[in-house]
Design a protein around this motif. Structure first.
Motif, PDB file in Angstrom:
ATOM      1  N   UNK A  14       0.847  -1.184   0.000  1.00 10.71           N
ATOM      2  CA  UNK A  14       0.000   0.000   0.000  1.00 10.71           C
ATOM      3  C   UNK A  14       0.887   1.240   0.000  1.00 10.71           C
ATOM      4  N   UNK A  15       0.692   2.117  -0.964  1.00 15.47           N
ATOM      5  CA  UNK A  15       1.513   3.335  -0.989  1.00 15.47           C
ATOM      6  C   UNK A  15       1.158   4.241   0.186  1.00 15.47           C
ATOM      7  N   UNK A  16       2.175   4.779   0.805  1.00 15.85           N
ATOM      8  CA  UNK A  16       1.963   5.675   1.942  1.00 15.85           C
ATOM      9  C   UNK A  16       2.516   7.046   1.584  1.00 15.85           C
ATOM     10  N   UNK A  17       1.719   7.829   0.872  1.00 18.88           N
ATOM     11  CA  UNK A  17       2.134   9.164   0.483  1.00 18.88           C
ATOM     12  C   UNK A  17       3.027   9.185  -0.736  1.00 18.88           C
ATOM     13  N   UNK A  18       3.147   8.073  -1.436  1.00 17.01           N
ATOM     14  CA  UNK A  18       4.001   7.999  -2.626  1.00 17.01           C
ATOM     15  C   UNK A  18       3.135   7.726  -3.855  1.00 17.01           C
ATOM     16  N   UNK A  19       3.749   7.859  -5.013  1.00 12.56           N
ATOM     17  CA  UNK A  19       3.052   7.615  -6.274  1.00 12.56           C
ATOM     18  C   UNK A  19       3.485   6.298  -6.902  1.00 12.56           C
ATOM     19  N   UNK A  20       3.871   5.354  -6.082  1.00 10.86           N
ATOM     20  CA  UNK A  20       4.275   4.056  -6.594  1.00 10.86           C
ATOM     21  C   UNK A  20       3.996   2.972  -5.564  1.00 10.86           C
ATOM     22  N   UNK A  21       4.036   1.719  -6.054  1.00 11.21           N
ATOM     23  CA  UNK A  21       3.883   0.555  -5.198  1.00 11.21           C
ATOM     24  C   UNK A  21       4.923  -0.472  -5.594  1.00 11.21           C
ATOM     25  N   UNK A  22       5.082  -1.473  -4.769  1.00 15.88           N
ATOM     26  CA  UNK A  22       5.943  -2.608  -5.084  1.00 15.88           C
ATOM     27  C   UNK A  22       5.033  -3.820  -5.250  1.00 15.88           C
ATOM     28  N   UNK A  23       5.023  -4.379  -6.463  1.00 11.10           N
ATOM     29  CA  UNK A  23       4.163  -5.508  -6.813  1.00 11.10           C
ATOM     30  C   UNK A  23       4.949  -6.805  -6.647  1.00 11.10           C
ATOM     31  N   UNK A  24       4.421  -7.729  -5.866  1.00 11.57           N
ATOM     32  CA  UNK A  24       5.084  -9.004  -5.620  1.00 11.57           C
ATOM     33  C   UNK A  24       4.879  -9.925  -6.822  1.00 11.57           C
ATOM     34  N   UNK A  57      12.309  -9.684  -6.424  1.00 14.98           N
ATOM     35  CA  UNK A  57      11.038 -10.396  -6.521  1.00 14.98           C
ATOM     36  C   UNK A  57       9.833  -9.479  -6.605  1.00 14.98           C
ATOM     37  N   UNK A  58      10.095  -8.162  -6.639  1.00 10.56           N
ATOM     38  CA  UNK A  58       9.029  -7.163  -6.741  1.00 10.56           C
ATOM     39  C   UNK A  58       9.278  -6.271  -7.949  1.00 10.56           C
ATOM     40  N   UNK A  59       8.230  -5.660  -8.460  1.00 13.30           N
ATOM     41  CA  UNK A  59       8.335  -4.629  -9.493  1.00 13.30           C
ATOM     42  C   UNK A  59       7.863  -3.316  -8.909  1.00 13.30           C
ATOM     43  N   UNK A  60       8.568  -2.256  -9.215  1.00 10.84           N
ATOM     44  CA  UNK A  60       8.101  -0.930  -8.807  1.00 10.84           C
ATOM     45  C   UNK A  60       7.167  -0.433  -9.901  1.00 10.84           C
ATOM     46  N   UNK A  61       5.960  -0.068  -9.502  1.00 13.94           N
ATOM     47  CA  UNK A  61       4.919   0.403 -10.417  1.00 13.94           C
ATOM     48  C   UNK A  61       4.559   1.831 -10.024  1.00 13.94           C
ATOM     49  N   UNK A  62       4.637   2.746 -10.974  1.00 17.21           N
ATOM     50  CA  UNK A  62       4.309   4.143 -10.725  1.00 17.21           C
ATOM     51  C   UNK A  62       2.826   4.400 -10.991  1.00 17.21           C
ATOM     52  N   UNK A  63       2.240   5.280 -10.181  1.00 18.81           N
ATOM     53  CA  UNK A  63       0.849   5.690 -10.363  1.00 18.81           C
ATOM     54  C   UNK A  63       0.744   7.078 -10.980  1.00 18.81           C
TER      55      UNK A  63
END
Length: 83
Positions: A14-24, A57-63
């Protein structure tokens, strides 16, 4: 976040104040392999290993896009990864 789970069966942080997430993506192969498959279907992601071993093992995905383009990106990811 729900779209990743619903369409890809994958969880993300869950993004916490950011514009990206880490997808497993560990269930699909290495983060580099999965990022390459996404790129072949015109979706740019960043392999987690670029942020250190703990992100492997994760991908960084921008929102940083509109919702329609995000939905399209997940659709392309599904085509590249699940097909």
């Amino acid at each position: 976040m729900d779209l990743f789970q619903k369409e890809l069966g994958l969880t993300a942080t869950s993004p916490e104040g950011a514009f990206y997430t880490m997808l497993n993506v560990q269930s699909l192969g290495t983060d580099i392999e999965v990022a390459e498959k996404c790129l072949q279907n015109r979706v740019v992601t960043v392999p987690g290993v670029a942020f250190g071993d703990e992100a492997s093992g994760f991908l960084r995905i921008s929102f940083c896009n509109n919702e329609d383009r995000m939905v399209e990106g997940v659709k392309r990811m599904k085509e590249a990864l699940i097909s």
